[in-house]
Write an enzyme that holds these catalytic residues in place. Sequence first.
Site, PDB file in Angstrom:
ATOM      1  N   ARG A 231     -11.200 -53.867  36.139  1.00 29.16           N
ATOM      2  CA  ARG A 231     -10.716 -53.733  34.640  1.00 29.16           C
ATOM      3  C   ARG A 231     -10.691 -52.281  34.304  1.00 29.16           C
ATOM      4  O   ARG A 231     -10.200 -52.337  32.930  1.00 29.16           O
ATOM      5  CB  ARG A 231     -12.410 -54.365  34.629  1.00 29.16           C
ATOM      6  CG  ARG A 231     -11.833 -56.185  34.771  1.00 29.16           C
ATOM      7  CD  ARG A 231     -13.064 -56.442  34.450  1.00 29.16           C
ATOM      8  NE  ARG A 231     -13.303 -57.943  34.557  1.00 29.16           N
ATOM      9  CZ  ARG A 231     -14.254 -58.501  35.039  1.00 29.16           C
ATOM     10  NH1 ARG A 231     -14.917 -57.535  35.446  1.00 29.16           N
ATOM     11  NH2 ARG A 231     -14.195 -59.514  35.874  1.00 29.16           N
ATOM     12  N   PHE A 247      -5.062 -65.836  33.645  1.00 28.55           N
ATOM     13  CA  PHE A 247      -6.173 -66.060  34.460  1.00 28.55           C
ATOM     14  C   PHE A 247      -6.919 -65.242  33.907  1.00 28.55           C
ATOM     15  O   PHE A 247      -7.410 -65.058  34.506  1.00 28.55           O
ATOM     16  CB  PHE A 247      -5.997 -65.827  35.670  1.00 28.55           C
ATOM     17  CG  PHE A 247      -4.718 -66.983  36.427  1.00 28.55           C
ATOM     18  CD1 PHE A 247      -4.969 -68.586  36.871  1.00 28.55           C
ATOM     19  CD2 PHE A 247      -3.316 -65.846  36.665  1.00 28.55           C
ATOM     20  CE1 PHE A 247      -3.577 -68.981  37.223  1.00 28.55           C
ATOM     21  CE2 PHE A 247      -2.675 -66.773  37.339  1.00 28.55           C
ATOM     22  CZ  PHE A 247      -2.517 -68.292  37.593  1.00 28.55           C
ATOM     23  N   ASP A 269      -5.789 -68.957  29.916  1.00 28.89           N
ATOM     24  CA  ASP A 269      -6.162 -69.280  30.896  1.00 28.89           C
ATOM     25  C   ASP A 269      -5.783 -70.546  30.695  1.00 28.89           C
ATOM     26  O   ASP A 269      -5.688 -71.107  29.056  1.00 28.89           O
ATOM     27  CB  ASP A 269      -7.198 -68.838  30.778  1.00 28.89           C
ATOM     28  CG  ASP A 269      -8.707 -69.162  31.851  1.00 28.89           C
ATOM     29  OD1 ASP A 269      -8.741 -68.140  32.843  1.00 28.89           O
ATOM     30  OD2 ASP A 269      -8.580 -70.260  32.472  1.00 28.89           O
ATOM     31  N   SER A 270      -6.387 -71.583  31.379  1.00 28.98           N
ATOM     32  CA  SER A 270      -5.801 -73.364  31.300  1.00 28.98           C
ATOM     33  C   SER A 270      -7.101 -73.235  30.562  1.00 28.98           C
ATOM     34  O   SER A 270      -6.975 -74.511  30.248  1.00 28.98           O
ATOM     35  CB  SER A 270      -5.785 -73.552  32.524  1.00 28.98           C
ATOM     36  OG  SER A 270      -5.921 -73.780  33.662  1.00 28.98           O
ATOM     37  N   ALA A 303      -0.577 -70.980  33.247  1.00 31.48           N
ATOM     38  CA  ALA A 303      -0.639 -69.661  33.113  1.00 31.48           C
ATOM     39  C   ALA A 303       1.190 -70.206  33.757  1.00 31.48           C
ATOM     40  O   ALA A 303       1.733 -68.933  33.699  1.00 31.48           O
ATOM     41  CB  ALA A 303      -1.050 -68.710  34.104  1.00 31.48           C
ATOM     42  N   ASP A 323      -4.386 -62.175  37.425  1.00 32.75           N
ATOM     43  CA  ASP A 323      -5.951 -62.709  38.445  1.00 32.75           C
ATOM     44  C   ASP A 323      -6.085 -63.801  38.906  1.00 32.75           C
ATOM     45  O   ASP A 323      -6.969 -64.372  38.090  1.00 32.75           O
ATOM     46  CB  ASP A 323      -6.720 -61.532  38.011  1.00 32.75           C
ATOM     47  CG  ASP A 323      -7.784 -61.867  38.614  1.00 32.75           C
ATOM     48  OD1 ASP A 323      -8.071 -61.681  40.496  1.00 32.75           O
ATOM     49  OD2 ASP A 323      -9.129 -61.425  37.682  1.00 32.75           O
ATOM     50  N   CYS A 363      -7.448 -63.071  45.484  1.00 36.24           N
ATOM     51  CA  CYS A 363      -8.504 -63.158  45.801  1.00 36.24           C
ATOM     52  C   CYS A 363      -8.831 -63.750  46.910  1.00 36.24           C
ATOM     53  O   CYS A 363      -9.813 -64.126  47.416  1.00 36.24           O
ATOM     54  CB  CYS A 363      -9.860 -63.337  44.890  1.00 36.24           C
ATOM     55  SG  CYS A 363      -9.254 -64.781  44.293  1.00 36.24           S
TER      56      CYS A 363
HETATM   57  N1  SAH Z   1      -9.797 -62.396  35.707  1.00 31.46           N
HETATM   58  C1  SAH Z   1     -10.901 -63.503  35.816  1.00 31.46           C
HETATM   59  C2  SAH Z   1     -10.998 -64.273  36.682  1.00 31.46           C
HETATM   60  C3  SAH Z   1      -9.965 -65.593  36.802  1.00 31.46           C
HETATM   61  S1  SAH Z   1     -10.608 -66.735  37.639  1.00 31.46           S
HETATM   62  C4  SAH Z   1     -12.154 -62.272  35.725  1.00 31.46           C
HETATM   63  O1  SAH Z   1     -12.058 -60.941  35.488  1.00 31.46           O
HETATM   64  O2  SAH Z   1     -12.743 -62.774  35.016  1.00 31.46           O
HETATM   65  C5  SAH Z   1      -9.596 -67.556  37.855  1.00 31.46           C
HETATM   66  C6  SAH Z   1      -9.164 -68.276  36.414  1.00 31.46           C
HETATM   67  O3  SAH Z   1      -7.472 -68.876  35.965  1.00 31.46           O
HETATM   68  C7  SAH Z   1      -9.952 -69.336  35.513  1.00 31.46           C
HETATM   69  O4  SAH Z   1     -10.863 -68.846  34.715  1.00 31.46           O
HETATM   70  C8  SAH Z   1      -9.141 -70.716  35.373  1.00 31.46           C
HETATM   71  O5  SAH Z   1      -9.848 -71.218  35.124  1.00 31.46           O
HETATM   72  C9  SAH Z   1      -7.562 -70.145  35.811  1.00 31.46           C
HETATM   73  N2  SAH Z   1      -6.887 -70.699  36.188  1.00 31.46           N
HETATM   74  C10 SAH Z   1      -6.583 -71.740  37.299  1.00 31.46           C
HETATM   75  N3  SAH Z   1      -5.457 -71.888  37.606  1.00 31.46           N
HETATM   76  C11 SAH Z   1      -5.482 -71.497  36.361  1.00 31.46           C
HETATM   77  C12 SAH Z   1      -3.602 -72.303  36.234  1.00 31.46           C
HETATM   78  N4  SAH Z   1      -2.358 -73.236  36.754  1.00 31.46           N
HETATM   79  N5  SAH Z   1      -2.930 -71.521  34.278  1.00 31.46           N
HETATM   80  C13 SAH Z   1      -3.960 -71.094  33.498  1.00 31.46           C
HETATM   81  N6  SAH Z   1      -5.372 -70.744  34.367  1.00 31.46           N
HETATM   82  C14 SAH Z   1      -5.791 -71.097  35.854  1.00 31.46           C
END
Ligand code: SAH
Length: 416
Positions: A231, A247, A269-270, A303, A323, A363
């Site tokens: 970040r 995400f 985010d979803s 996404a 991410d 991850c």
């Molecule tokens: N980048 C974030 C952590 C991501 S965690 C940080 O720095 O804190 C993963 C995230 O992806 C979660 O919030 C989850 O709600 C979201 N997610 C999972 N599948 C998804 C999709 N198909 N489309 C959009 N978001 C999604």
Amino acid sequence: VSDLDPDLLARLPRPAERNVTLRLARGAEGHVRRGHPWVFDRAIEHQSHEGAAGDLAVLFDHKRALLALGLYDPTSPIRVRVLQRKKPVPIDEAFFARALDAAIEQRAPLLGTDTDGYRVVHGENDGLPGLVVDRYADTLVVKLYSLAWFPRLRDVLPPLHARLAPRHVVLRQSRAVQLLTADLYGLEEGQALTQGPLTTPVVFKEEGLRFEADPVRGQKTGFFLDQRENRALVERKAQGRRVLNAFAYSGGFSLYAARGGAVEVVSLDSSGPALAHAARNFELNQDDSRVAACKHELLCEDAFAAFERLAAEGRRFDLVIIDPPAFAKRQEEVGRALASYGRLVRLGLGVLKVGGELVMASCSSRVSVEDLREVTLQQAKAARRALRIELETAHALDHPIGFSEGAYLKCLFASA
Ligand code: SAH
């Protein structure tokens, strides 16, 4: 500071007096000798008796020499988690206090960075396999990935409490452990181990930015602490940029981009609650003029679908951050995971201005940085984009890598 709840500590089980002695198959001995912290059930050739979770496991080699000491867990395919090699030492409060001291010492440099949210203990990587401790200001979250830790909490919690003087200690458990503990010790997911009511969510600081975390109900232990350094790198690239953070969860990357001078940040985010959380995190930092000046847009959508829609609408960004959650938890899933990472790179490039920057994180511990690099380059080629990887990052100092499976996080910074 609130005291640990004595009634609760008294309810915890105790390890049996009798140790479980074990001999491993020859192939598995070297594995442990070289420092791997896990012994799987199938690697055990002989054992004295069936023990209970948290009993001390004593591993001998074929020459009857002591190989290691660890925590026994009959409920997990990882039957023993190794705490100590070769030299016998008592696994008691003093043992855990030494491990905690080493972990705390390693994180000392963070304290000078206006950060009070970080990982204090990173499980196997800090010599305490299956135990994670995260700090969010005056709240500590103890997360257990094995039932074996319950009988040991009596020895772990007092030294932890003495060193970090928290107001709250919250207990979290992995999904597998949750399924087993509900009626075992009357301990609930998210319950306080300290006296007095829990005040949640908590506000903590990361590199001077304020974030809210819900240690009781949030994903992981409330925040993705492992992305702090990535970040900070985004912050340095954000000046004057339009940024898409896919995400986004609670907007970690988004806030850093805003403070770095981004004119616009889209958090995608979803999950609606995640985006509401991101909005609150922006509210918490309005005293920063750059955060206040940044236009923050929330996009609650899948996404994959959102990338296609944005591309079709002709929206382009200077900086795209991707991410996603772990796509490959098991080896069989790696192929599909790589395909998904590839698709995301392709979609990300579709909304990235020429000469813009792509930040691609994974991850999944089963996906190597080489794999991630390769799918990224392949997709760029297919999309006829001249992509150059400028930086590959790994783990921050509070998420050390102590064994091969510990290297789960990788992040590419590329221009394209
Ligand atoms: N980048 C974030 C952590 C991501 S965690 C940080 O720095 O804190 C993963 C995230 O992806 C979660 O919030 C989850 O709600 C979201 N997610 C999972 N599948 C998804 C999709 N198909 N489309 C959009 N978001 C999604």
